[in-house]
Scaffold this active site. Sequence first.
Site: not given
Length: 283
Positions: A65, A118, A122
């Site tokens: 993930h 992502e 992040h």
Amino acid sequence: MWRLFILTIVCSTIATSENSRISTRDWDILIFTQSWPNTVCLQWKEKYENHTCLVPIRKNEWTIHGIWPTIYGTHKPGYCNTTWKFDESKISPIEDELNKYWPNIQNGSSETSLWEHEWEKHGTCAASLPQLDGEMKYFKQGLAWAKKYSLTDMLSSSGINPSDGKYTVQDLVDAIKSSTNKNPAVECMTDKETGEEYLLEIRICFDKKLELIDCDGIEPLQQGLLTNCAPSKEVFYPSNVPPVHKKPPLSDNIIREGNAKKQKISYLDTLLRIITFLQWLTL
């Protein structure tokens, strides 16, 4: 010539400034999250009836993930540099591997949408570490961890395999801890109609030296476990995508009965108003 040299220096300085907006002091821990594809698919299909899923190339294997720099007890930070947009060309040499280990299961969205999300949410925060300060480094690190810390292997070595059976959260935690000697976090998805819980994600954690550590502190404990699952309930680790349970549509008879009740209530309400008005006239 000099103008080109000066322009290069200025551009480099601006890029360095942009890429250094967040420091490692702004977060505490790296959470490496892997997902169970069958439950991810169920989650996707529950949102809309017409949703379908892309079958991962590596069947019956966990998928990545993301890598999430996190402040203890929060879901922060995120989107640390909004100017540092995802650039697929940066990771083109490893795209085949990413499609195996880090695929987007949600059919109908673009193939790269998960990677884009992502990285921008992040990765731009993780980039405060020299080891992760670019798309290639960030995504390659995820691949390396997925291969080194295979959840399929860790769970299987403790006799936990995808099936129609159930396992306790403690069983799942113990299986991961026996391989890593560190406390993981276990995430579930709850079927809103049946109340059944399905294993969704397992998270392991790293410090800023990229060394494995306990995940303690990333979320509140439940009966001593890092989980959003109900510790007292057993959890499905489904071998196939579970069926989507939705409330059946109301039948025509039920709809007609409901309308009749509404009309009756409306009639009684009107009658009561008339009686009240007549009582007022006789005062």
